[in-house]
Write a protein that holds these residues in place. Structure first.
Motif, short mmCIF file in Angstrom:
data_model
loop_
_atom_site.label_atom_id
_atom_site.label_comp_id
_atom_site.label_asym_id
_atom_site.label_seq_id
_atom_site.Cartn_x
_atom_site.Cartn_y
_atom_site.Cartn_z
N ARG A 1 1.24 -0.92 -0.32
CA ARG A 1 -0.16 -0.34 -0.02
C ARG A 1 0.86 1.20 -0.10
O ARG A 1 0.69 1.84 -0.43
N ARG A 2 2.18 1.09 0.93
CA ARG A 2 2.92 2.34 1.07
C ARG A 2 3.77 2.30 -0.61
O ARG A 2 3.89 3.83 -0.73
N ARG B 1 2.08 1.95 -3.36
CA ARG B 1 0.96 2.34 -4.20
C ARG B 1 1.43 4.26 -4.57
O ARG B 1 0.85 4.26 -4.76
N ASP B 2 0.78 4.74 -2.96
CA ASP B 2 0.66 5.74 -2.49
C ASP B 2 2.02 6.28 -3.49
O ASP B 2 1.80 7.42 -3.80
N GLU C 1 3.97 5.62 -5.91
CA GLU C 1 3.64 5.73 -6.80
C GLU C 1 3.30 6.63 -7.36
O GLU C 1 3.10 6.97 -8.90
N LYS C 2 1.75 6.90 -6.70
CA LYS C 2 0.71 8.19 -6.84
C LYS C 2 1.70 9.16 -7.07
O LYS C 2 1.36 10.26 -8.32
N ILE C 3 2.19 9.89 -6.01
CA ILE C 3 2.84 10.81 -6.09
C ILE C 3 3.14 11.47 -7.20
O ILE C 3 4.01 12.20 -7.82
N GLU D 1 3.46 10.21 -10.16
CA GLU D 1 2.92 10.25 -11.52
C GLU D 1 2.88 12.07 -12.02
O GLU D 1 2.35 12.72 -13.51
N PHE D 2 2.75 12.89 -10.83
CA PHE D 2 3.03 14.38 -11.11
C PHE D 2 3.90 14.98 -12.44
O PHE D 2 5.36 14.23 -12.00
N PRO E 1 1.96 19.20 -4.43
CA PRO E 1 2.27 18.92 -5.63
C PRO E 1 3.23 20.01 -6.61
O PRO E 1 3.49 21.40 -6.01
#
Length: 483
Positions: free
Chosen positions: A448-449, A451-452, A454-456, A458-459, A478
Motif C-alpha cells: 500500500r505504501r 502504491r501511494d 507511485e501516485k505522488i 505521477e505528476f 504537488p
C-alpha cells in the motif's frame, strides 16, 4: 442345332440396389488421405468412417439407425496425433474397434451402446511398438483379443489386446502392402513391395512359402479363402488389373490368372466365406464386380457387375449377421463418395417365397471366440464358431472390455513410509502458520505504501534547463512553478 450351356448357380441373378437417400448417411467429412485403405468399417451395431480433421487423426462412429444428414459437430473418436490409416471392428465384440495411425500407434476403443455423446480421446489400450506409421490392422477370426498390425517399419506385430503386450514379431524384408489371416488363424499371407507373396507362421515368424506374385509394380492384395486357397489381385507388366487363385503350397503356379481391365485403382477383394462369393472394387471406380468361387475349373466364375455413376472413395462390408435375411439379402456394402455421402448398397437374390432360405444362409461367423488368446499363443488353432441365422441373430451378452496389464516390476520395490505428525510437531506447524500470517499482513502494508508513493511521482516535473529560475520542492507535493 447348338445349345448354349449355362452354368447352374443360385447366385446367377444376384443384383445390387442402392437404398433411398434418407436411409443413408450424408454430410460426412471423409478423409482425403491417399492411403490404399477402405476408410470404412461396419458391424451390426455401428458404422465407422475415417474423417478429415486438422492437427491429428479421427474417425466417426455412428449407430446404424442414425441415418440422414450428420451434424458437423457430431462427436468423434479423436485421440490420434496423426492421420488414421485403418480401422477394424472386433469380430467378437461389436462395441470394440481398433485404429492404426500415422503416429506409429495402434489404439483400441470401446464405443458405448447408442454411440458417442462427447468426443472420445482416451482409448482402452494403447499399443506401442512400431517405429513408423501403421497402415494395416486385422483381428484374428477365432482367437479372443488377438490383433495383427503391419507398419512402415517392415514389421508385423501380433498383439494380445487383453494385456496390451506384443506376443510375436515378424521382420518383413520390404514394405508390406497387405496381410490376411488364414481361416483357422494358423498362418498369415502377405504381399510386398518386392512383388512377392509369402506365407508365414505367425508364432515363429518363419516363411513357409514364398513366390513371385503379379508382375506389376503397383500394390497387390491377398485374401485367404475358407478352403485354404489364396486369392490375389494386382497388375501385369502392362498395367492391366488381374486376379489370381493360388494354392498356399504352390504359390508360383496359380490355378487361374485373369485380366480384368486397364485402370489405376488397386482392386480390393471382399470375401464371403459362407457362400464363397468374391467382390472386387477399387477406389476411383464406379462399379463392383462379383464372382462365385467353386471347386471346378475355371474356379472363379464371373456373375455380374454393379454399375454406378459416382466413383467410390472407400468401401465397407457388413458381416452376414447384420444382413436382412427376410428379403434374401446376401451382402450389404457401404460406399463412400467424395462428396461426403455414404451410400448403402444391398445385394439380394430374388426369391418368391418369404421363408428362410437355407441354401442362401449356411451357418455364419458367430460373435464369440473359439479359443482364448493364451491357447492360441501356446500353439492351438481353431476354426471360428458358426451359428445359424434361421431364428435371427441374437447378440451374445458381452462384459465391458477391460485390459489386464501385467504387474509392473517397480510396484514390487519397497516404498518409503511417511510417519504421521506428532502433537509437538503439530504445535510447531501452528506457530509457523501464525508467523506466515503476520508476514503477509506486513507485506500488504508495504505494498500500500509503495502504491501511494507511485501516485505522488505521477505528476510532471519540469527541468531547470527548460524553465530558468525553477525551484522545485520535493518535500511538499504537488510541485508548482514559482511566480
Amino acid at each position: 442345332m447348338s445349345f448354349r450351356i449355362v452354368r447352374q448357380s443360385k447366385f446367377r441373378h444376384v443384383f445390387g440396389q442402392p437404398l433411398k437417400r434418407e436411409q443413408c448417411y450424408d454430410n460426412i467429412r471423409i478423409t482425403k488421405n491417399s492411403w490404399d485403405s477402405n476408410f470404412c468399417a461396419v458391424n451390426p451395431k455401428f458404422i465407422a468412417i475415417i474423417t478429415e480433421i486438422a492437427g491429428g487423426g479421427a474417425f466417426l462412429v455412428l449407430p446404424l439407425f442414425k441415418t440422414g444428414r450428420i451434424d458437423v459437430s457430431y462427436p468423434q473418436v479423436a485421440g490420434h496425433k496423426g492421420p488414421v490409416m485403418d480401422i477394424a471392428w472386433c469380430p467378437h465384440n461389436d462395441n470394440v474397434i481398433a485404429s492404426a495411425s500415422d503416429d506409429t500407434l495402434v489404439r483400441v476403443w470401446h464405443i458405448p451402446d447408442g454411440g458417442l455423446v462427447r468426443p472420445l480421446i482416451d482409448p482402452v489400450v494403447e499399443l506401442v511398438g512400431h517405429q513408423k506409421k501403421v497402415g494395416l490392422i486385422q483381428w484374428h477370426l477365432s482367437a479372443n483379443n488377438i490383433l495383427l498390425s503391419a507398419g512402415g517399419d517392415c514389421k508385423i506385430y501380433i498383439w494380445n489386446v487383453g494385456t496390451g503386450e506384443i506376443l510375436f514379431q515378424i521382420n518383413h524384408p520390404d514394405v508390406i502392402y497387405d496381410c490376411c489371416w488364414s481361416w483357422d488363424g494358423g498362418r498369415i499371407v502377405t504381399t510386398c513391395k518386392d512383388k512377392k507373396i509369402r506365407v508365414y507362421d505367425p508364432r515363429t515368424g518363419e516363411i513357409e512359402q514364398e513366390a513371385m506374385g503379379h508382375e506389376g509394380a503397383k500394390p497387390q492384395r491377398a485374401v485367404y479363402l475358407k478352403n485354404g486357397l489364396i486369392l490375389t489381385t494386382g497388375f501385369s507388366r502392362m498395367s492391366e488389373r488381374q486376379y489370381a487363385l493360388r494354392s498356399e503350397v504352390a504359390l508360383d503356379s496359380p490355378f487361374t490368372l485373369e485380366v480384368l481391365d486397364i485402370s489405376n485403382g488397386v482392386l480390393i477383394p471382399f470375401y464371403d466365406p459362407d457362400v464363397n462369393l468374391l467382390y472386387l472394387c477399387a477406389k476411383g471406380d464406379s462399379n463392383i464386380r462379383y464372382f462365385e468361387i467353386t471347386d471346378e475349373p475355371p474356379f472363379v466364375h464371373y456373375i455380374n457387375t454393379y454399375q454406378s455413376t459416382v466413383p467410390q472413395r472407400g468401401m465397407g462390408m457388413m458381416p452376414k449377421r447384420g444382413c436382412d435375411i427376410k428379403h434374401c439379402e446376401i451382402s450389404r456394402f457401404f460406399r463412400l463418395h467424395s462428396s461426403g455421402f455414404c451410400e448403402i448398397l444391398s445385394f439380394t437374390v430374388p426369391r418368391k417365397s418369404d421363408q428362410y432360405q437355407d441354401d442362401l444362409y449356411p451357418n455364419t461367423l458367430a460373435d464369440v471366440p473359439a479359443i482364448s488368446s493364451e491357447e492360441w499363443a501356446d500353439g492351438k488353432d481353431a476354426e471360428p464358431i458358426l451359428i445359424s441365422l434361421k431364428e435371427g441373430f441374437i447378440p451374445t451378452k458381452k462384459q465391458e472390455f477391460k485390459v489386464m496389464k501385467k504387474p509392473n516390476i517397480l510396484d514390487k520395490m519397497p516404498k518409503h513410509t511417511v510417519q504421521a505428525p506428532s502433537a509437538a510437531s503439530g504445535k510447531k506447524i501452528e506457530e509457523l502458520l501464525e508467523e506466515m500470517k503476520k508476514m503477509k499482513i506486513t507485506i500488504i502494508n508495504h505494498e500500500r505504501r509503495i502504491r501511494d508513493l507511485e501516485k505522488i511521482l505521477e505528476f510532471p516535473i519540469a527541468s531547470k534547463e527548460s524553465v530558468p529560475g525553477l525551484m522545485t520542492d520535493f518535500r511538499s507535493p504537488p510541485f508548482i512553478f514559482p511566480e
